[in-house]
Design a protein around this motif. Structure first.
Motif, PDB file in Angstrom:
ATOM      1  N   UNK A 161      37.783  35.450  50.015  1.00 35.76           N
ATOM      2  CA  UNK A 161      37.528  35.844  48.623  1.00 35.76           C
ATOM      3  C   UNK A 161      36.369  36.842  48.564  1.00 35.76           C
ATOM      4  N   UNK A 162      36.297  37.568  47.434  1.00 33.37           N
ATOM      5  CA  UNK A 162      35.148  38.449  47.219  1.00 33.37           C
ATOM      6  C   UNK A 162      34.112  37.710  46.373  1.00 33.37           C
ATOM      7  N   UNK A 163      33.093  38.408  45.909  1.00 33.35           N
ATOM      8  CA  UNK A 163      31.993  37.755  45.181  1.00 33.35           C
ATOM      9  C   UNK A 163      32.432  37.194  43.833  1.00 33.35           C
ATOM     10  N   UNK A 164      33.603  37.621  43.343  1.00 32.46           N
ATOM     11  CA  UNK A 164      34.106  37.113  42.075  1.00 32.46           C
ATOM     12  C   UNK A 164      35.304  36.174  42.273  1.00 32.46           C
ATOM     13  N   UNK A 165      35.443  35.660  43.484  1.00 29.20           N
ATOM     14  CA  UNK A 165      36.497  34.687  43.803  1.00 29.20           C
ATOM     15  C   UNK A 165      37.898  35.275  43.774  1.00 29.20           C
ATOM     16  N   UNK A 166      38.008  36.586  43.847  1.00 27.87           N
ATOM     17  CA  UNK A 166      39.323  37.224  43.922  1.00 27.87           C
ATOM     18  C   UNK A 166      39.827  37.175  45.363  1.00 27.87           C
ATOM     19  N   UNK A 167      41.114  36.953  45.540  1.00 21.02           N
ATOM     20  CA  UNK A 167      41.745  37.055  46.854  1.00 21.02           C
ATOM     21  C   UNK A 167      42.233  38.496  47.025  1.00 21.02           C
ATOM     22  N   UNK A 168      42.967  38.743  48.078  1.00 22.22           N
ATOM     23  CA  UNK A 168      43.501  40.097  48.293  1.00 22.22           C
ATOM     24  C   UNK A 168      44.743  40.368  47.450  1.00 22.22           C
TER      25      UNK A 168
ATOM     26  N   UNK B 252      33.949  27.514  40.949  1.00 19.61           N
ATOM     27  CA  UNK B 252      35.052  27.291  40.017  1.00 19.61           C
ATOM     28  C   UNK B 252      34.828  28.012  38.702  1.00 19.61           C
ATOM     29  N   UNK B 253      33.592  27.950  38.209  1.00 19.02           N
ATOM     30  CA  UNK B 253      33.261  28.662  36.974  1.00 19.02           C
ATOM     31  C   UNK B 253      33.463  30.167  37.159  1.00 19.02           C
ATOM     32  N   UNK B 254      33.023  30.706  38.302  1.00 13.02           N
ATOM     33  CA  UNK B 254      33.196  32.134  38.590  1.00 13.02           C
ATOM     34  C   UNK B 254      34.669  32.529  38.600  1.00 13.02           C
ATOM     35  N   UNK B 255      35.488  31.706  39.237  1.00 11.24           N
ATOM     36  CA  UNK B 255      36.919  32.017  39.315  1.00 11.24           C
ATOM     37  C   UNK B 255      37.543  32.066  37.922  1.00 11.24           C
ATOM     38  N   UNK B 256      37.180  31.096  37.088  1.00  6.03           N
ATOM     39  CA  UNK B 256      37.704  31.068  35.722  1.00  6.03           C
ATOM     40  C   UNK B 256      37.271  32.273  34.919  1.00  6.03           C
ATOM     41  N   UNK B 257      36.000  32.650  35.042  1.00 11.82           N
ATOM     42  CA  UNK B 257      35.490  33.809  34.319  1.00 11.82           C
ATOM     43  C   UNK B 257      36.123  35.104  34.832  1.00 11.82           C
TER      44      UNK B 257
ATOM     45  N   UNK C 279      38.153  37.746  32.673  1.00 15.98           N
ATOM     46  CA  UNK C 279      37.720  39.141  32.664  1.00 15.98           C
ATOM     47  C   UNK C 279      38.866  40.079  33.010  1.00 15.98           C
ATOM     48  N   UNK C 280      39.612  39.753  34.050  1.00 13.73           N
ATOM     49  CA  UNK C 280      40.702  40.616  34.489  1.00 13.73           C
ATOM     50  C   UNK C 280      41.839  40.673  33.472  1.00 13.73           C
ATOM     51  N   UNK C 281      42.104  39.555  32.789  1.00 15.87           N
ATOM     52  CA  UNK C 281      43.146  39.568  31.762  1.00 15.87           C
ATOM     53  C   UNK C 281      42.729  40.407  30.570  1.00 15.87           C
TER      54      UNK C 281
END
Length: 514
Positions: A468-475, A500-505, A509-511
């Motif tokens: 994952x990156x710093x915002x919990x995004x995968x590739x 978990x909070x980061x992943x949700x945010x 954000x991306x949506x």
């Protein structure tokens, strides 16, 4: 036997009952018969809907069963359900009247579809922390499947049976004198095992399409629950899929590093997570696993229940599970000398010689605990030095009945067909194979990430952790991951909550951007 405060709690809990539940007590001349009688009388007095009657059926030890609507509902208790098993009695009464926490309709239909007749016995110890979940799951199945009968048996009253069946760990579930399950297990694991063992009838027709979501979170440990709460708070339609609430927390005894909470136990924290998530509009799909994921603009998930759903964003927070040795004899002697829970199975090795495989904190803590019960403990560590904290190593070295073997690679669990007799390991410094005679082996070698179902879609490292990156995004666009299943350093509860909070945010954000 029950103190006044507990009786008051029972009155509050049993206030939910609508129909009579009858406790039927067998006749016995056992010296502890009155102890059971007193307990059941106090339970019965806590609600006008609970009745206690006495049967002429003779028993060698204290025993009772439950009747509902005038007939036995398949739940039997052999022994006095105190200690950790008192909750099993309370839930058996509530569930008999379809009260208390119950699985949803899909899971209940799977239980009803089990082919009978099924008759199971679960041998337990009142000090076992893993036993209640197994007992309660099987009791629940007995209630909702009329061809199912389950008996909880306290090992204190069945020593001859335990010796005859060669039981060396609890809980042990027996069918026709054969072991069908040993050790911890949740409702989903047991249901799947029984479906395979007994078969299942065709499920009732029902809608298996669960619809569309903005976010689906897989996993309900600290990371998963934090993700779901954050996305729900942002107004995203959210579902969470899990085999059990809390994940590995359910197997964690004492937690002393949750900032602002000096001490809490895993099951208590799990209950708090469940309570918190139910404060929000989150669809909780419990007792399920994801079988496959189709990665497209919208992600298509298929569950082991046969249900399907679509989502814009997918958050993987499936955590990790205890790592197995993966050597010959390990699975063969599970419950017959190989164990993973020193708290539950340690008492079976009183006065015997055991080994703990693993020199990290969990392994050394297990060895320290076992040293107070068994004759001798040997810690077997693969590396040249123990990995545990110095304070734990110092404590281990201070004990007179412990030995440490370092630089050792476990090779084989040896037994006589009935139980473990030795552990074979390689002395890595000399290249020699050595057999260590013993009676039990406790495996404590860390965790392996639960990423199998998604590893062909997202990038993972050589350990199986999702990158994952710093915002919990995968590739992969729209797929995020958080907690112990990822490459994030430090597998800690507080870290998982934040991730978990980061992943949700990040999903929110991306949506909003797209």
């Amino acid at each position: 036997m029950l103190d006044n405060s507990l009786i008051e709690q029972l009155r509050t809990v049993f206030n939910k009952l609508d129909s009579p539940v009858t406790l039927v007590m067998a006749s016995s001349k056992h010296e502890k018969q009155n102890e059971l009688k007193t307990m059941l009388e106090q339970v019965a007095e806590s609600s006008r809907f609970i009745n206690l009657i006495f049967s002429d059926v003779e028993s060698a030890h204290p025993k009772f069963w439950i009747e509902y609507n005038g007939k036995p509902n398949g739940i039997n208790f052999s022994g006095i359900p105190g200690g950790h098993e008192f909750s099993s009695l309370v839930l058996a009464i509530l569930n008999s009247d379809s009260k208390g926490k119950l699985p949803d309709g899909m899971i209940l239909n799977r239980i009803r579809a089990l082919k009978g007749p099924i008759t199971l016995k679960t041998y337990i110890s009142l000090s076992c922390e893993n036993c209640p979940e197994v007992v309660q799951s099987l009791n629940l199945m007995a209630i909702f499947n009329e061809n199912f009968e389950h008996e909880m048996i306290d090992g204190e009253f069945a020593q001859e049976q335990i010796e005859k069946l060669k039981i060396q760990g609890v809980p042990s579930v027996i069918k026709d004198n054969q072991l069908v399950h040993s050790g911890k297990g949740n409702l989903l694991e047991l249901l799947e095992k029984l479906e395979e063992e007994f078969g299942k009838n065709s499920s009732r027709n029902q809608n298996t399409d669960l619809g569309d979501y903005d976010v689906v979170v897989v996993g309900a440990g600290p990371a998963g629950v934090a993700s779901a709460i954050y996305t729900a708070r942002k107004g995203l339609k959210t579902a969470i899929i899990t085999d059990r609430m809390g994940g590995q927390l359910q197997d964690t005894k004492g937690i002393e590093n949750m900032i602002s909470i000096p001490y809490i136990e895993g099951p208590q924290l799990s209950a708090s997570l469940a309570k918190h998530i139910h404060e929000y509009k989150v669809d909780v799909l419990e007792h399920r696993r994801v079988e496959s994921v189709k990665n497209d603009t919208r992600k298509f998930l298929t569950l082991n229940s046969g249900e399907t759903l679509h989502t814009k964003s997918l958050i993987i927070a499936t955590g990790a599970k205890w790592r197995e040795l993966g050597i010959d004899g390990e699975k063969e002697y599970l419950g017959r000398g190989v164990a993973y829970c020193p708290h539950c199975d340690g008492p079976f090795y009183k006065g015997k010689r055991v080994a703990v495989v693993g020199g990290g904190n969990s392994g050394v803590e297990a060895a320290i605990d076992l040293a107070g019960i068994v004759a001798h403990v040997t810690v077997v560590e693969f590396m040249p030095e123990l990995k545990a904290d110095k304070v734990l190593i110092d404590k281990l070295n201070s004990l007179p009945n412990t030995t440490i073997i370092k630089n050792a690679k476990t090779q084989k669990v040896i037994g006589n067909g009935e139980r473990v007799t030795a552990l074979e390991y390689e002395d890595r410094s000399k290249g020699e194979s050595i057999q260590l005679p013993l009676d039990g082996i406790f495996v404590q070698i860390g965790l392996v990430p639960n990423s199998q179902f998604i590893k062909d879609i997202v990038k993972t490292n050589r350990f199986g952790e999702i990158e994952i990156d710093v915002k919990c995004r995968t590739d992969q666009k729209g797929i995020y991951a958080a907690g112990d299943v990822t490459t994030v350093p430090y597998k800690q509860i507080v870290v998982a909550l934040g991730e978990g909070a980061k992943a949700g945010l990040s999903a929110f954000e991306d949506q909003m951007i797209h």
